[in-house]
Structure formats: structure tokens, C-alpha cells
Design a protein around this motif. Structure first.
Motif, mmCIF file in Angstrom:
data_model
loop_
_atom_site.group_PDB
_atom_site.id
_atom_site.type_symbol
_atom_site.label_atom_id
_atom_site.label_comp_id
_atom_site.label_asym_id
_atom_site.label_seq_id
_atom_site.Cartn_x
_atom_site.Cartn_y
_atom_site.Cartn_z
ATOM 1 N N ASN A 161 0.822 -1.202 0.000
ATOM 2 C CA ASN A 161 0.000 0.000 0.000
ATOM 3 C C ASN A 161 0.863 1.262 0.000
ATOM 4 O O ASN A 161 0.553 2.247 -0.682
ATOM 5 N N ILE A 170 -3.786 -6.010 3.132
ATOM 6 C CA ILE A 170 -3.956 -4.569 3.333
ATOM 7 C C ILE A 170 -5.307 -4.333 3.998
ATOM 8 O O ILE A 170 -6.320 -4.891 3.572
ATOM 9 N N HIS A 226 -8.230 0.622 2.990
ATOM 10 C CA HIS A 226 -7.325 1.075 1.954
ATOM 11 C C HIS A 226 -7.685 0.477 0.603
ATOM 12 O O HIS A 226 -7.133 0.867 -0.410
#
Length: 263
Positions: A211, A253, A257
């Protein structure tokens, strides 16, 4: 710009290769994110590019070319010319990478002292320019401070200033935001993006966090157990990961996100 061709690295104390046949290219002005968990070989790849491999402790083969100059098998004299001047390095822990007994300004100047014939006054001016370029408040004040007098975020900026002072072609960043809180991390990523846009410096950004890489890089390469398992445009890799390992990294993640990731 930078070409890594069939890189193999095996440490004498390990059974398997740390890097097993990795080939990568970084173009002029590009930011490439090299991603993988601890032990994937990403930092060893970066060490190989920077000329920091402990050669007596490992076997290595392949080629690493920076603008056509072969570095992997280069002698120490050539590597000393390249380190700092053509390749700048930013490490994860600036407090351990910087000399606690030397003021920040002198540490930023060090690469200029080694690689240029600039006067002391000119080196100071260039160091102050570098400190200003990384958006440190009061560069004159920071110049005279010792590492322990700066916060983690300010120290990381100072380390980036030292890495760019000689205006290198390539910046290697090994987990440079891992030790920082989320707010400071975001500021450092924005700073790196700005430096790339303004100076055109190429970057190899090493991270375990896909990310974070997505916020900075245009292209990514994913390593697992020394092998390059996936490479491509960052959005393509994010939206349509092919390799199961990449799929697992993306799945890890936090959901907030990834809300916008659905194709």
C-alpha cells in the motif's frame, strides 16, 4: 538507466539463495517499488546495487549496470567513485546510520568532500540547499544540530538530504518509512514524489508494504524467497494480481485502503 541481469546471491551460512535469478530495469526518472516480506531478498538486491554486499561471505553472479557501467563485479576503487556520487542510499533507521558525534551539516557535506573539489564554503552552501530541498524548517539551525536533537521524521529528512547532496542518478531507499508514524510516513512519501518530479532522480524503493509502494511508485516488482514472482504497472498489479503471493499481500492490506480497488 539501471539494469539488473540474472542476479544470484547465496550467503555461505544459508542453504538457499537470498536472490535467485532476479532481472529488473529502472528507467530514467522512474520510481520502482520492490516489495516482499522479510527474507524475500529485496534488501539483498538493493545491497548488490549499492555495492554493499559482504563479498567474502557470499557467492554472487549476474550483472548490474548503471548507465552501462558494470557494478556487481567492480573493484572497490570504482565502487567508491559511484557510492554517494551516482547512487545515494537511505536506510530504515537513520539514528543507527548517522554518526551521533558529527553535526548534521557535516554529514550532509561528507559525500561532497569525498567526490568534489568544492571549497568548504561551497560544500556548506550545497548542504544547506539539500536540507532546504527536503523541507526541513530552519536549515541553518538543523545544520549545526546533532542527530539526537532531531525527531525521527526530521532525521529521516536529513538522511535523504545527505543522499541527494551530490545529485546522484539513483536513490536507493530501504524501508525508509517503516519506523515512522503514519502522518510522518505520508509526508516523507510526498517529499520523495516531489524530489522525483523536480529533479528527475530515479528511485528504487524497498518495502514490505504494497500500500505504501502504491502511493509513491509507478511500477512494482514483487519478490518471494529470492525470486521475482510478479512485475508490472502498479495499478495493474493492484487490481489484477496474477501470482498467489501478490494476491495474499494485497489481501493483507486493511479493507479501508482497498475500498476503491474493485475493478
Amino acid at each position: 538507466m539501471l539494469e539488473i541481469k540474472d542476479l544470484h546471491v547465496k550467503f555461505h551460512t544459508r542453504q538457499r539463495e537470498a536472490v535467485a535469478g532476479v532481472s529488473l530495469t529502472i528507467h530514467d526518472g522512474e520510481i520502482l517499488g520492490l516489495v516482499g516480506e522479510s527474507g524475500s531478498g529485496k534488501s539483498v538486491t538493493a545491497m548488490s546495487v549499492a555495492g554493499l554486499l559482504p563479498r567474502r561471505q557470499c557467492d554472487f553472479s549476474g550483472e548490474i549496470l548503471l548507465d552501462g557501467v558494470e557494478l556487481l563485479h567492480a573493484d572497490r576503487a570504482l565502487l567508491r567513485q559511484v557510492q554517494g556520487k551516482d547512487i545515494g542510499v537511505v536506510f530504515q533507521e537513520p539514528m543507527s546510520a548517522m554518526d551521533p558525534l558529527m553535526i548534521i551539516g557535516r554529514q550532509v557535506e561528507e559525500v561532497l568532500r569525498i567526490h568534489t573539489d568544492l571549497s568548504r564554503e561551497e560544500r556548506r552552501r550545497r548542504a544547506l540547499e539539500a536540507l532546504a530541498a527536503v523541507e526541513l524548517p530552519d536549515p541553518e539551525g538543523v545544520y549545526g544540530k546533532y542527530p539526537h536533537e532531531l525527531s525521527g521524521g526530521m532525521l529521516q529528512r536529513a538522511m535523504i538530504a545527505a543522499a541527494i547532496a551530490a545529485r546522484p542518478k539513483l536513490l536507493l531507499l530501504d524501508e525508509p518509512t517503516t519506523a515512522l508514524d503514519v502522518t510522518i510516513q505520508a509526508q516523507i512519501l510526498e517529499l520523495l514524489k516531489k524530489l522525483n518530479q523536480e529533479s528527475g532522480i530515479s528511485m528504487l524503493f524497498i518495502s514490505h508494504n504494497l500500500n505504501v509502494v502504491r502511493k509513491l511508485c509507478t511500477r512494482t516488482a514483487v519478490m518471494q524467497r529470492g525470486v521475482l514472482v510478479e512485475e508490472g504497472d502498479i495499478e495493474t498489479v493492484f487490481r489484477h494480481p496474477r501470482h498467489p503471493y501478490t494476491q495474499r499481500l494485497i489481501a493483507a492490506i486493511p479493507t479501508r485502503h482497498r475500498k476503491e480497488e474493485a475493478p
